[in-house]
Design a protein around this motif. Structure first.
Motif, mmCIF file in Angstrom:
data_model
loop_
_atom_site.group_PDB
_atom_site.id
_atom_site.type_symbol
_atom_site.label_atom_id
_atom_site.label_comp_id
_atom_site.label_asym_id
_atom_site.label_seq_id
_atom_site.Cartn_x
_atom_site.Cartn_y
_atom_site.Cartn_z
ATOM 1 N N ASN A 45 0.849 -1.205 0.000
ATOM 2 C CA ASN A 45 0.000 0.000 0.000
ATOM 3 C C ASN A 45 0.878 1.246 0.000
ATOM 4 O O ASN A 45 2.059 1.175 0.296
ATOM 5 N N SER A 46 0.232 2.387 -0.252
ATOM 6 C CA SER A 46 0.945 3.666 -0.359
ATOM 7 C C SER A 46 1.559 4.103 0.961
ATOM 8 O O SER A 46 1.107 3.688 2.035
ATOM 9 N N SER A 47 2.560 4.966 0.855
ATOM 10 C CA SER A 47 3.195 5.517 2.052
ATOM 11 C C SER A 47 4.084 6.689 1.669
ATOM 12 O O SER A 47 4.680 6.704 0.593
ATOM 13 N N LEU A 48 4.167 7.654 2.538
ATOM 14 C CA LEU A 48 5.184 8.704 2.423
ATOM 15 C C LEU A 48 6.141 8.600 3.619
ATOM 16 O O LEU A 48 7.318 8.295 3.484
ATOM 17 N N ARG A 49 5.602 8.794 4.839
ATOM 18 C CA ARG A 49 6.433 8.833 6.035
ATOM 19 C C ARG A 49 7.116 7.496 6.331
ATOM 20 O O ARG A 49 8.323 7.443 6.581
ATOM 21 N N THR A 50 6.334 6.422 6.319
ATOM 22 C CA THR A 50 6.897 5.123 6.693
ATOM 23 C C THR A 50 7.984 4.724 5.715
ATOM 24 O O THR A 50 9.039 4.212 6.095
ATOM 25 N N ARG A 51 7.710 4.970 4.453
ATOM 26 C CA ARG A 51 8.674 4.589 3.407
ATOM 27 C C ARG A 51 9.998 5.333 3.568
ATOM 28 O O ARG A 51 11.076 4.741 3.532
ATOM 29 N N LEU A 52 9.900 6.636 3.743
ATOM 30 C CA LEU A 52 11.135 7.437 3.801
ATOM 31 C C LEU A 52 11.828 7.335 5.158
ATOM 32 O O LEU A 52 13.053 7.220 5.232
ATOM 33 N N HIS A 268 -1.340 13.971 15.184
ATOM 34 C CA HIS A 268 -1.959 13.148 14.137
ATOM 35 C C HIS A 268 -0.822 12.444 13.396
ATOM 36 O O HIS A 268 0.234 13.037 13.156
ATOM 37 N N CYS A 269 -1.066 11.213 12.988
ATOM 38 C CA CYS A 269 0.003 10.450 12.336
ATOM 39 C C CYS A 269 0.321 10.952 10.936
ATOM 40 O O CYS A 269 1.393 10.674 10.413
ATOM 41 N N LEU A 270 -0.632 11.672 10.306
ATOM 42 C CA LEU A 270 -0.539 12.114 8.910
ATOM 43 C C LEU A 270 -0.585 10.896 7.964
ATOM 44 O O LEU A 270 -0.142 9.836 8.361
ATOM 45 N N PRO A 271 -1.095 11.033 6.757
ATOM 46 C CA PRO A 271 -1.598 12.274 6.168
ATOM 47 C C PRO A 271 -2.935 12.667 6.785
ATOM 48 O O PRO A 271 -3.694 11.811 7.217
ATOM 49 N N ASN A 296 10.043 12.090 14.320
ATOM 50 C CA ASN A 296 10.354 11.001 15.251
ATOM 51 C C ASN A 296 10.149 9.613 14.643
ATOM 52 O O ASN A 296 10.625 8.622 15.217
ATOM 53 N N ARG A 297 9.469 9.535 13.507
ATOM 54 C CA ARG A 297 9.323 8.236 12.850
ATOM 55 C C ARG A 297 10.699 7.615 12.582
ATOM 56 O O ARG A 297 10.891 6.404 12.691
ATOM 57 N N THR A 298 11.665 8.454 12.218
ATOM 58 C CA THR A 298 13.012 7.949 11.923
ATOM 59 C C THR A 298 13.621 7.286 13.158
ATOM 60 O O THR A 298 14.186 6.187 13.071
HETATM 61 N N1 CP Z 1 1.785 7.911 9.331
HETATM 62 C C1 CP Z 1 2.116 7.109 8.306
HETATM 63 O O1 CP Z 1 2.256 5.880 8.455
HETATM 64 O O2 CP Z 1 2.296 7.780 7.135
HETATM 65 P P1 CP Z 1 2.440 7.070 5.715
HETATM 66 O O3 CP Z 1 1.151 6.320 5.472
HETATM 67 O O4 CP Z 1 2.658 8.189 4.733
HETATM 68 O O5 CP Z 1 3.589 6.122 5.755
#
Ligand code: CP
Length: 312
Positions: A45-52, A268-271, A296-298
């Motif tokens: 599935n899609s991701s921005l934060r988790t992926r990076l 909020h976890c975002l997005p 802090n995800r990093t």
């Molecule tokens: N919060 C979070 O998991 O963001 P992503 O879905 O963009 O990875």
């Protein structure tokens, strides 16, 4: 720790938070630990934060990350046992997980729920199949029912920004236009239950989460009452659990506003959808911690990878 699939894999959240804070002060201190080790990130599935952030965490530890969008780019994976594979799936998870284990020292997986089949979602078929058939540690990058990297991040962020010894933390449902999973809320609840906080949950009636996860955490159906004297308001939408996958309400009265928030910090976890979940005035103010959370995800991911590398 062999795998990181749930908040329950955290043995002592206070020591984990302390170690994450130390890592954050000197992120490259352990860069030799992951030398010549490969981190595989598999996204259904899609991701921005988790992926990076998970790649960044791996790089900070000297690992080589490789990433694959499984749904778009890999062969269709079969998870059923004994299936006659004469349909759309071309490769069984038994081979797929074993093969990826030949290339990677740690595998991280993101696989969302169907939100139509509660039994299947609660079985965590994708995540558990990787745990079963891979020969290397597995990290949950958000599964059907949990997002433990996010939960650890949120615990770290609250610890950093708490101004009193036992802050009041409120998890509030907010409206959304789409059917969203329970994973973030579940892991946040599990993380808060491990911390020394006054924790309450608020949502409209019909949005009660899995009672096994709620445990004895108080649930208040009146948002204003729940927000009284809050230090942190963590906001998330989720679909109905009892009427599985359904949107029962889009009541905009549950949107987070500056007035409702008072002196509390917004998380909020975002997005996040602006002016649906939360108004601009909150996100654009100093009350918002969403960017600090994302940062802090990093360090949450880095701590998890460090513990797994030390155990290889
Ligand atoms: N919060 C979070 O998991 O963001 P992503 O879905 O963009 O990875």
């Amino acid at each position: 720790m062999k795998n990181y699939t749930s908040i329950h894999d955290i043995d002592d959240i206070n020591s984990w938070i302390a170690e994450a804070k130390t890592l954050k002060q000197d992120p490259l201190k352990h860069i030799a630990l992951g030398k010549d080790k490969t981190m595989g990130l598999l996204f259904f599935n899609s991701s921005l934060r988790t992926r990076l952030s998970t790649q960044k965490a791996a790089l900070n530890l000297g690992m080589n990350p490789i990433v694959m969008n499984v749904s778009g780019d890999a062969w269709g994976i079969e998870f059923g046992d004994g299936t006659v594979m004469n349909g759309n799936t071309a490769e069984h998870i038994k081979e797929a997980a074993a093969v990826v284990s030949q290339y990677c020292d740690i595998i991280a997986v993101r696989a969302f729920p169907t939100l139509t089949d509660k039994v299947k979602d609660e079985s965590e078929q994708v995540l558990k199949s990787f745990v079963k058939y891979a020969s290397v540690p597995i990290v949950n990058m958000e599964s059907a029912t949990g997002h433990p990297l996010q939960g650890l991040t949120d615990a770290l962020t609250i610890s950093e920004h708490a101004k009193v010894a036992k802050p009041k933390v409120v998890l509030s449902w907010a409206p959304h236009v789409k059917t969203l999973p329970h994973a973030v809320a579940n892991s946040f609840i599990q993380a808060m239950q491990k911390m020394d906080v006054e924790f309450v949950i608020t949502h409209p009636e019909g949005y009660d989460l899995n009672p096994e996860i709620i445990g004895d955490t108080p649930v208040i159906y009146n948002q204003e009452e729940a927000f009284a004297n809050a230090d942190f308001v963590y906001t998330k939408n989720w679909c109905s659990y009892s009427d599985y996958g359904k949107i029962l309400s889009e009541d905009s009265n549950w949107m987070i506003t500056k007035e409702k928030l008072g002196n509390a910090k917004f998380m909020h976890c975002l997005p996040v959808r602006r002016n649906v979940v939360v108004e601009d005035a909150v996100l654009d103010s100093d009350s918002s911690l969403v960017i600090q959370q994302a940062n802090n995800r990093t360090y949450a991911a880095q701590l998890v990878l460090k513990k797994l590398l030390e155990n290889l």
